[in-house]
Design a protein around this motif. Structure first.
Motif, short mmCIF file in Angstrom:
data_model
loop_
_atom_site.label_atom_id
_atom_site.label_comp_id
_atom_site.label_asym_id
_atom_site.label_seq_id
_atom_site.Cartn_x
_atom_site.Cartn_y
_atom_site.Cartn_z
N VAL A 112 -32.80 20.47 22.06
CA VAL A 112 -31.37 20.55 22.34
C VAL A 112 -30.93 22.00 22.43
CG1 VAL A 112 -29.07 20.09 21.40
CG2 VAL A 112 -30.83 18.31 21.30
N MET A 113 -31.39 22.83 21.51
CA MET A 113 -31.02 24.24 21.50
C MET A 113 -31.40 24.93 22.79
SD MET A 113 -32.47 27.52 21.02
CE MET A 113 -33.93 27.33 19.99
N ARG A 114 -32.60 24.68 23.29
CA ARG A 114 -33.06 25.33 24.52
C ARG A 114 -32.21 24.91 25.72
NH1 ARG A 114 -38.57 24.76 22.28
NH2 ARG A 114 -39.40 26.87 21.97
N LEU A 115 -31.89 23.63 25.80
CA LEU A 115 -31.11 23.15 26.94
C LEU A 115 -29.68 23.70 26.91
CD1 LEU A 115 -32.31 19.43 27.18
CD2 LEU A 115 -32.91 21.34 28.69
N ALA A 173 -28.69 26.42 25.44
CA ALA A 173 -28.77 27.86 25.70
C ALA A 173 -28.97 28.16 27.18
CB ALA A 173 -29.90 28.48 24.88
N ARG A 174 -29.59 27.23 27.91
CA ARG A 174 -29.80 27.41 29.35
C ARG A 174 -28.56 27.10 30.16
NH1 ARG A 174 -35.54 24.13 29.56
NH2 ARG A 174 -36.83 25.75 28.60
N GLY A 175 -27.54 26.57 29.52
CA GLY A 175 -26.29 26.28 30.21
C GLY A 175 -26.03 24.82 30.48
N TYR A 176 -26.88 23.94 29.96
CA TYR A 176 -26.65 22.51 30.13
C TYR A 176 -25.39 22.09 29.39
CZ TYR A 176 -31.32 21.45 32.11
OH TYR A 176 -32.42 21.37 32.90
N THR A 177 -24.63 21.17 29.96
CA THR A 177 -23.50 20.59 29.24
C THR A 177 -24.05 19.57 28.23
OG1 THR A 177 -23.22 18.74 30.78
CG2 THR A 177 -22.08 20.80 31.30
N TYR A 178 -23.18 19.11 27.33
CA TYR A 178 -23.60 18.07 26.38
C TYR A 178 -24.04 16.82 27.13
CZ TYR A 178 -21.63 20.65 22.41
OH TYR A 178 -21.37 21.58 21.44
N LYS A 179 -23.29 16.47 28.18
CA LYS A 179 -23.62 15.28 28.95
C LYS A 179 -24.97 15.43 29.63
CE LYS A 179 -21.79 12.28 32.61
NZ LYS A 179 -20.65 12.06 33.57
N GLU A 180 -25.21 16.60 30.23
CA GLU A 180 -26.49 16.84 30.91
C GLU A 180 -27.65 16.85 29.93
OE1 GLU A 180 -24.66 19.57 34.56
OE2 GLU A 180 -25.32 20.49 32.69
N THR A 181 -27.41 17.42 28.75
CA THR A 181 -28.45 17.45 27.72
C THR A 181 -28.79 16.04 27.26
OG1 THR A 181 -27.71 19.63 26.95
CG2 THR A 181 -29.06 18.34 25.44
N ALA A 213 -30.67 33.06 21.88
CA ALA A 213 -31.88 32.53 22.50
C ALA A 213 -32.38 33.43 23.61
CB ALA A 213 -31.61 31.12 23.04
N SER A 214 -31.45 34.00 24.38
CA SER A 214 -31.84 34.90 25.46
C SER A 214 -32.52 36.15 24.91
CB SER A 214 -30.61 35.28 26.30
OG SER A 214 -30.96 36.19 27.31
N ASP A 215 -31.96 36.71 23.84
CA ASP A 215 -32.54 37.91 23.23
C ASP A 215 -33.98 37.68 22.78
OD1 ASP A 215 -30.24 39.34 23.64
OD2 ASP A 215 -29.48 39.12 21.59
N ARG A 216 -34.28 36.46 22.36
CA ARG A 216 -35.61 36.15 21.85
C ARG A 216 -36.54 35.51 22.89
NH1 ARG A 216 -31.89 36.51 18.46
NH2 ARG A 216 -32.21 37.17 16.30
N ARG A 217 -35.98 35.37 24.12
CA ARG A 217 -36.76 34.84 25.23
C ARG A 217 -37.36 33.46 24.90
NH1 ARG A 217 -37.38 39.03 28.85
NH2 ARG A 217 -37.09 41.12 27.98
N ILE A 218 -36.55 32.61 24.29
CA ILE A 218 -37.05 31.28 23.92
C ILE A 218 -36.34 30.17 24.71
CG2 ILE A 218 -37.78 31.93 21.62
CD1 ILE A 218 -35.22 30.79 20.52
N VAL A 219 -35.66 30.55 25.81
CA VAL A 219 -34.98 29.54 26.62
C VAL A 219 -35.81 29.21 27.86
CG1 VAL A 219 -32.72 30.15 25.81
CG2 VAL A 219 -33.63 31.32 27.82
#
Length: 227
Positions: A174-177, A179-187, A221-227
């Protein structure tokens, strides 16, 4: 985080509508905006200044307020003051302003607005953005998103990295999605779970990582490159 309001349209009027209040000190703009909005938005009230806006919003408790940033009245806080005074309501705020200044964007977002569009947006974009904000998403005109990321960004810390180990496998997904910009509905659709479950996982992730909101999560998440 949703950067553009154009990524997905609003539901049809036959499905459901949103109760909306328009807040702007220019009557001509309110009239024009009202005419341009899709029929899915039911404009139940209007206000032209801070004090009137607070009264109308607290009385009607609309789903979404289309909120101008620079408003007369109150204590001089403009749209940000309105959002702060109505923070305890279920109402969502979408700022709509001619200003694209970083200080205006950051001030109204800190006050609780879920999105910020410039008035160059058309009626269809604003209608779609209102539905996204009502659903819990964050919507910004493309060039304004950077202001929000900068303002709510966090620096990497060993403590936060250690807290990452506390996340369950599902919370990581969930965190990765998100952080990538997914909405709650899309996730929810991507992971075959309910929107309510997504909200629960996001709350848990923010708590465990000691972050305050989705903006900080995206930057973290972006700073740690985990997305």
């Amino acid at each position: 985080m949703t950067i553009s309001p154009n990524t997905g349209g609003a539901p049809s009027a036959a499905q459901h509508s949103l109760r909306v209040v328009l807040v702007d000190d220019h009557g001509i703009f309110r009239a024009g905006l009202r005419a341009e909005l899709g029929p899915e938005l039911d404009v139940v009230g209007e206000a032209a200044n801070v004090d009137e806006a607070i009264r109308v919003i607290q009385e009607l408790v609309p789903d979404v307020v289309l909120l101008d940033v620079h408003l007369p009245g109150g204590r001089g806080g403009g749209g940000a003051e309105v959002a702060k005074q109505c923070a305890g309501l279920s109402t969502r705020f979408l700022a709509l302003s001619v200003s694209d200044a970083a200080e205006d964007v950051v001030a109204v977002i800190r006050a609780g607005a879920r999105g910020y569009l410039t008035k160059s947006a058309n009626g269809a974009d604003i209608t779609a953005a209102a539905f996204r904000v009502a659903a819990g998403d964050a919507v910004f005109s493309p060039r304004l998103a950077g202001f929000v990321l900068d303002a709510f960004g966090t620096t990497a810390s060993t403590e936060q990295d250690d807290n990452l180990d506390l996340l369950s496998a599902r919370e990581m997904e969930v965190m990765r999605l998100i952080a990538r910009g997914y909405t709650y509905k899309e996730t929810a659709k991507e992971l075959f779970i309910s929107i309510k479950t997504v909200e629960t996982h996001v709350s848990a992730v923010l708590r465990k990582l000691q972050l305050s909101n989705r903006y900080e999560l995206a930057r973290w998440a972006s700073d740690r490159r985990i997305v």
